[in-house]
Design an enzyme around this catalytic site. Structure first.
Site, PDB file in Angstrom:
ATOM      1  N   GLU A 117      -4.675   4.039   6.005  1.00  5.53           N
ATOM      2  CA  GLU A 117      -4.455   3.817   4.569  1.00  5.53           C
ATOM      3  C   GLU A 117      -5.116   4.935   3.766  1.00  5.53           C
ATOM      4  OE1 GLU A 117      -5.561  -0.089   2.576  1.00  5.53           O
ATOM      5  OE2 GLU A 117      -6.606   1.319   1.264  1.00  5.53           O
ATOM      6  N   ARG A 143       0.837  -1.218   0.000  1.00  7.23           N
ATOM      7  CA  ARG A 143       0.000   0.000   0.000  1.00  7.23           C
ATOM      8  C   ARG A 143       0.866   1.261   0.000  1.00  7.23           C
ATOM      9  NH1 ARG A 143      -2.930  -3.659  -0.686  1.00  7.23           N
ATOM     10  NH2 ARG A 143      -5.046  -3.971   0.078  1.00  7.23           N
ATOM     11  N   SER A 176     -10.574  -0.547   3.364  1.00  6.33           N
ATOM     12  CA  SER A 176      -9.797  -0.649   4.616  1.00  6.33           C
ATOM     13  C   SER A 176      -9.358   0.749   5.027  1.00  6.33           C
ATOM     14  CB  SER A 176      -8.548  -1.498   4.406  1.00  6.33           C
ATOM     15  OG  SER A 176      -8.882  -2.785   3.958  1.00  6.33           O
TER      16      SER A 176
HETATM   17  P1  FAD Z   1      -8.897   8.834  -5.136  1.00  7.55           P
HETATM   18  O1  FAD Z   1      -9.600   8.474  -3.875  1.00  7.55           O
HETATM   19  O2  FAD Z   1      -9.550   9.797  -6.054  1.00  7.55           O
HETATM   20  O3  FAD Z   1      -7.442   9.370  -4.781  1.00  7.55           O
HETATM   21  C1  FAD Z   1      -6.588   8.650  -3.916  1.00  7.55           C
HETATM   22  C2  FAD Z   1      -5.254   9.420  -3.827  1.00  7.55           C
HETATM   23  O4  FAD Z   1      -4.613   9.428  -5.093  1.00  7.55           O
HETATM   24  C3  FAD Z   1      -5.434  10.897  -3.455  1.00  7.55           C
HETATM   25  O5  FAD Z   1      -4.320  11.282  -2.675  1.00  7.55           O
HETATM   26  C4  FAD Z   1      -5.415  11.630  -4.797  1.00  7.55           C
HETATM   27  O6  FAD Z   1      -4.952  12.958  -4.692  1.00  7.55           O
HETATM   28  C5  FAD Z   1      -4.456  10.771  -5.593  1.00  7.55           C
HETATM   29  N1  FAD Z   1      -4.744  10.708  -7.043  1.00  7.55           N
HETATM   30  C6  FAD Z   1      -5.845  10.182  -7.620  1.00  7.55           C
HETATM   31  N2  FAD Z   1      -5.737  10.199  -8.970  1.00  7.55           N
HETATM   32  C7  FAD Z   1      -4.537  10.759  -9.243  1.00  7.55           C
HETATM   33  C8  FAD Z   1      -3.832  11.069 -10.451  1.00  7.55           C
HETATM   34  N3  FAD Z   1      -4.336  10.797 -11.672  1.00  7.55           N
HETATM   35  N4  FAD Z   1      -2.615  11.653 -10.353  1.00  7.55           N
HETATM   36  C9  FAD Z   1      -2.075  11.936  -9.139  1.00  7.55           C
HETATM   37  N5  FAD Z   1      -2.693  11.690  -7.969  1.00  7.55           N
HETATM   38  C10 FAD Z   1      -3.907  11.092  -8.009  1.00  7.55           C
HETATM   39  N6  FAD Z   1      -7.626  -0.606  -2.306  1.00  7.55           N
HETATM   40  C11 FAD Z   1      -6.810  -1.672  -2.442  1.00  7.55           C
HETATM   41  O7  FAD Z   1      -5.593  -1.514  -2.618  1.00  7.55           O
HETATM   42  N7  FAD Z   1      -7.303  -2.937  -2.384  1.00  7.55           N
HETATM   43  C12 FAD Z   1      -8.598  -3.213  -2.182  1.00  7.55           C
HETATM   44  O8  FAD Z   1      -8.997  -4.370  -2.137  1.00  7.55           O
HETATM   45  C13 FAD Z   1      -9.495  -2.108  -2.041  1.00  7.55           C
HETATM   46  N8  FAD Z   1     -10.810  -2.305  -1.812  1.00  7.55           N
HETATM   47  C14 FAD Z   1     -11.641  -1.250  -1.653  1.00  7.55           C
HETATM   48  C15 FAD Z   1     -13.017  -1.496  -1.444  1.00  7.55           C
HETATM   49  C16 FAD Z   1     -13.900  -0.436  -1.298  1.00  7.55           C
HETATM   50  C17 FAD Z   1     -15.369  -0.732  -1.050  1.00  7.55           C
HETATM   51  C18 FAD Z   1     -13.427   0.902  -1.385  1.00  7.55           C
HETATM   52  C19 FAD Z   1     -14.388   2.048  -1.263  1.00  7.55           C
HETATM   53  C20 FAD Z   1     -12.068   1.159  -1.575  1.00  7.55           C
HETATM   54  C21 FAD Z   1     -11.162   0.076  -1.730  1.00  7.55           C
HETATM   55  N9  FAD Z   1      -9.795   0.283  -1.932  1.00  7.55           N
HETATM   56  C22 FAD Z   1      -8.950  -0.794  -2.105  1.00  7.55           C
HETATM   57  C23 FAD Z   1      -9.245   1.658  -1.977  1.00  7.55           C
HETATM   58  C24 FAD Z   1      -9.386   2.349  -3.373  1.00  7.55           C
HETATM   59  O9  FAD Z   1     -10.279   1.675  -4.173  1.00  7.55           O
HETATM   60  C25 FAD Z   1      -8.017   2.424  -4.069  1.00  7.55           C
HETATM   61  O10 FAD Z   1      -7.074   3.108  -3.276  1.00  7.55           O
HETATM   62  C26 FAD Z   1      -8.125   3.142  -5.431  1.00  7.55           C
HETATM   63  O11 FAD Z   1      -6.904   3.019  -6.134  1.00  7.55           O
HETATM   64  C27 FAD Z   1      -8.462   4.622  -5.280  1.00  7.55           C
HETATM   65  O12 FAD Z   1      -8.709   5.144  -6.570  1.00  7.55           O
HETATM   66  P2  FAD Z   1      -9.458   6.532  -6.759  1.00  7.55           P
HETATM   67  O13 FAD Z   1      -9.397   6.872  -8.208  1.00  7.55           O
HETATM   68  O14 FAD Z   1     -10.794   6.470  -6.153  1.00  7.55           O
HETATM   69  O15 FAD Z   1      -8.499   7.490  -5.920  1.00  7.55           O
HETATM   70  N1  EPU Z   2     -10.834 -10.339  10.536  1.00  4.42           N
HETATM   71  C1  EPU Z   2     -11.300 -10.101  11.815  1.00  4.42           C
HETATM   72  N2  EPU Z   2     -12.394  -9.287  11.966  1.00  4.42           N
HETATM   73  C2  EPU Z   2     -13.030  -8.736  10.904  1.00  4.42           C
HETATM   74  C3  EPU Z   2     -12.566  -8.997   9.607  1.00  4.42           C
HETATM   75  C4  EPU Z   2     -11.456  -9.801   9.443  1.00  4.42           C
HETATM   76  O1  EPU Z   2     -10.755 -10.592  12.801  1.00  4.42           O
HETATM   77  O2  EPU Z   2     -14.000  -7.983  11.143  1.00  4.42           O
HETATM   78  C5  EPU Z   2      -9.632 -11.166  10.371  1.00  4.42           C
HETATM   79  C6  EPU Z   2      -9.945 -12.563   9.863  1.00  4.42           C
HETATM   80  O3  EPU Z   2      -9.242 -13.483  10.644  1.00  4.42           O
HETATM   81  C7  EPU Z   2      -9.343 -12.610   8.480  1.00  4.42           C
HETATM   82  C8  EPU Z   2      -8.286 -11.515   8.525  1.00  4.42           C
HETATM   83  O4  EPU Z   2      -8.779 -10.549   9.458  1.00  4.42           O
HETATM   84  O5  EPU Z   2      -8.781 -13.842   8.210  1.00  4.42           O
HETATM   85  C9  EPU Z   2      -8.048 -10.854   7.180  1.00  4.42           C
HETATM   86  O6  EPU Z   2      -9.289 -10.410   6.643  1.00  4.42           O
HETATM   87  P1  EPU Z   2      -9.510 -10.233   5.064  1.00  4.42           P
HETATM   88  O7  EPU Z   2      -9.000 -11.421   4.349  1.00  4.42           O
HETATM   89  O8  EPU Z   2     -10.926  -9.799   4.853  1.00  4.42           O
HETATM   90  O9  EPU Z   2      -8.518  -9.078   4.679  1.00  4.42           O
HETATM   91  P2  EPU Z   2      -8.122  -7.696   5.332  1.00  4.42           P
HETATM   92  O10 EPU Z   2      -6.780  -7.841   5.956  1.00  4.42           O
HETATM   93  O11 EPU Z   2      -9.214  -7.173   6.192  1.00  4.42           O
HETATM   94  C10 EPU Z   2      -6.914  -6.946   3.148  1.00  4.42           C
HETATM   95  C11 EPU Z   2      -6.761  -5.656   2.409  1.00  4.42           C
HETATM   96  C12 EPU Z   2      -7.980  -5.440   1.509  1.00  4.42           C
HETATM   97  C13 EPU Z   2      -8.043  -6.589   0.505  1.00  4.42           C
HETATM   98  C14 EPU Z   2      -8.161  -7.910   1.261  1.00  4.42           C
HETATM   99  C15 EPU Z   2      -8.086  -9.117   0.352  1.00  4.42           C
HETATM  100  C16 EPU Z   2      -5.376  -4.156   3.704  1.00  4.42           C
HETATM  101  C17 EPU Z   2      -5.334  -2.983   4.596  1.00  4.42           C
HETATM  102  N3  EPU Z   2      -6.599  -4.551   3.315  1.00  4.42           N
HETATM  103  O12 EPU Z   2      -8.028  -6.796   4.012  1.00  4.42           O
HETATM  104  O13 EPU Z   2      -7.816  -4.224   0.800  1.00  4.42           O
HETATM  105  O14 EPU Z   2      -9.154  -6.444  -0.353  1.00  4.42           O
HETATM  106  O15 EPU Z   2      -7.055  -8.023   2.217  1.00  4.42           O
HETATM  107  O16 EPU Z   2      -6.782  -9.263  -0.148  1.00  4.42           O
HETATM  108  O17 EPU Z   2      -4.333  -4.703   3.346  1.00  4.42           O
HETATM  109  C18 EPU Z   2      -8.224  -1.871   0.935  1.00  4.42           C
HETATM  110  O18 EPU Z   2      -6.991  -1.724   0.874  1.00  4.42           O
HETATM  111  O19 EPU Z   2      -9.024  -0.899   0.976  1.00  4.42           O
HETATM  112  C19 EPU Z   2      -8.767  -3.232   0.937  1.00  4.42           C
HETATM  113  C20 EPU Z   2     -10.078  -3.481   1.034  1.00  4.42           C
END
Ligand code: FAD
Ligand code: EPU
Length: 338
Positions: free
Chosen positions: A334, A165, A238
């Site tokens: 994050e 991240r 997250s």
């Molecule tokens: P924004 O929120 O618009 O911007 C994020 C940052 O990037 C800001 O600092 C902004 O200034 C900058 N930025 C954006 N676009 C540009 C650009 N073109 N040039 C320079 N700077 C820029 N993330 C994960 O890694 N894994 C996951 O599994 C994951 N799951 C998610 C699930 C949900 C339900 C949600 C809501 C979010 C999740 N995220 C996850 C976080 C998010 O989706 C990612 O970080 C995504 O890349 C953000 O993209 P955005 O375009 O919305 O960025």
């Molecule tokens: N768990 C709990 N309580 C909860 C949820 C989860 O104890 O309420 C424990 C469970 O034991 C589970 C472990 O946490 O095994 C991990 O949970 P999960 O696999 O759902 O993943 P996470 O660590 O919560 C991370 C990323 C996610 C990504 C998933 C799948 C980070 C900060 N988050 O979540 O990314 O989608 O793994 O790879 O690394 C994001 O970055 O926004 C994001 C959603």
């Protein structure tokens, strides 16, 4: 430029659904518009925020500067050989749509990153990751305009300093560049990544050899069962990163909590799920008026409707303090706090 808007509501532009205003707002559709805007604003001392899909930001108040919404579209094959395709994609393209397109073409590498909200330009910034894959695994290069000088730079893999991240765009180069295009190297002969247990279980149910489409479908099903949809309940995924601790610290906690989940991390360290730490501190499902901690995923802070960003930020601080006190672990946010 004439298309600058004033006092624009940001509610539709952040996945938390927070009501806040941008003092100035402009949308740019190509590199020329971006450089023209930067040239016109060279003498301005307004703070500037580059915005993609707004799914990784928390707005803690009105933004008293200019928000630049990046709508740069398009995708083209830059090069290809027997094994790979080099696909150059506009920063304003929707990430999940890109994943779907690649899966349809049979180009492997990003299927595990299905259904991550947001735009392509933001994906390298925090090196998006899920289910055993990160964008760094397929990243070739990106183009970005330096906000101060208007000069275009190309960043290759090693320049981006990707980590969990993390990248140079969250550290030394934070807020310095507008990413315009990202080039990915995708595989024409994909090797499936099923290292995440639940994906393996889902694929084992199939009676044929799984494809990248099956992996993508499995990831979508798992995500839909675990993570709240921002269209229904405001959130930014997250809120914290999963912390990494040393062996000795791990053993001390494990002695008291033998069922604590953990994963091996780099340099002999151990990664602990922040969700488990937060849940164990008693925060899971806690609701305070219009905001709280999601009932099924303790790592996700939510806006039930009319919350303001400062309340959510203060809640995140209280959670960090309680995890620090109970486990002596410092959580890191994050989400980008604006
Ligand atoms: P924004 O929120 O618009 O911007 C994020 C940052 O990037 C800001 O600092 C902004 O200034 C900058 N930025 C954006 N676009 C540009 C650009 N073109 N040039 C320079 N700077 C820029 N993330 C994960 O890694 N894994 C996951 O599994 C994951 N799951 C998610 C699930 C949900 C339900 C949600 C809501 C979010 C999740 N995220 C996850 C976080 C998010 O989706 C990612 O970080 C995504 O890349 C953000 O993209 P955005 O375009 O919305 O960025
Ligand atoms: N768990 C709990 N309580 C909860 C949820 C989860 O104890 O309420 C424990 C469970 O034991 C589970 C472990 O946490 O095994 C991990 O949970 P999960 O696999 O759902 O993943 P996470 O660590 O919560 C991370 C990323 C996610 C990504 C998933 C799948 C980070 C900060 N988050 O979540 O990314 O989608 O793994 O790879 O690394 C994001 O970055 O926004 C994001 C959603």
């Amino acid at each position: 430029m004439s298309n600058i808007k004033q006092n624009k509501s940001l509610k539709p532009y952040n996945s938390f659904g927070i009501e806040a205003k941008a003092r100035h707002w402009i949308e740019i559709n190509n590199e020329e518009e971006a450089t023209e805007f930067l040239f016109d604003n060279a003498d301005s001392d307004h703070p500037m925020l580059i915005l993609g899909g707004g799914s990784n930001i928390l707005l803690t108040g009105d933004f008293e500067g200019v928000i630049v919404k990046v709508n740069i579209k398009g995708q083209e094959i830059m090069d290809e050989d027997e094994d790979s395709v080099f696909l150059r994609v506009g920063a304003g393209e929707n990430w999940h749509d890109l994943v779907m397109y690649c899966v349809e073409q049979g180009w492997g590498g990003i299927e595990n990153l299905s259904l991550i909200p947001g735009c392509v330009g933001a994906a390298p910034i925090q090196n998006i990751g899920a289910y055993g894959v990160e964008i760094k695994d397929v990243f070739d290069s990106l183009e970005a305009i330096h906000l101060g000088s208007g000069v275009t730079h190309e960043f290759f893999h090693e320049d981006c300093q990707f980590g969990y991240r993390d990248s140079i765009f969250k550290r030394e180069a934070k807020g310095e560049f507008l990413i315009t295009r990202v080039t990915l190297q995708l595989s024409k002969d994909p090797v499936l990544n099923t290292s995440y247990g639940t994906i393996e279980e889902e694929l084992a149910k199939l009676s044929y050899a799984p494809t990248i489409k099956d992996v993508s479908d499995a990831v979508i099903r798992i995500r839909q069962s675990k993570l709240p949809d921002p269209k229904e309940i405001g959130n930014a995924g997250s809120f914290f990163k999963n912390p990494v601790i040393d062996q000795e610290h791990f053993e001390t906690i494990q002695a008291e909590y033998p069922n604590m989940p953990y994963y091996p991390a780099e340099d002999n360290q151990i990664k602990i799920p922040a969700a488990w730490l937060i849940q164990t501190c008693g925060w899971k499902g806690k609701r305070f008026g219009d905001y709280g901690v999601h009932k099924d995923q303790a790592l996700v802070l939510v806006n039930f409707g009319g919350a303001n960003g400062q309340d959510i930020y203060d809640l995140s601080t209280r959670i960090m303090e309680s995890v620090q006190e109970t486990f002596q672990i410092e959580l890191e946010r994050e989400v980008n706090v604006i």
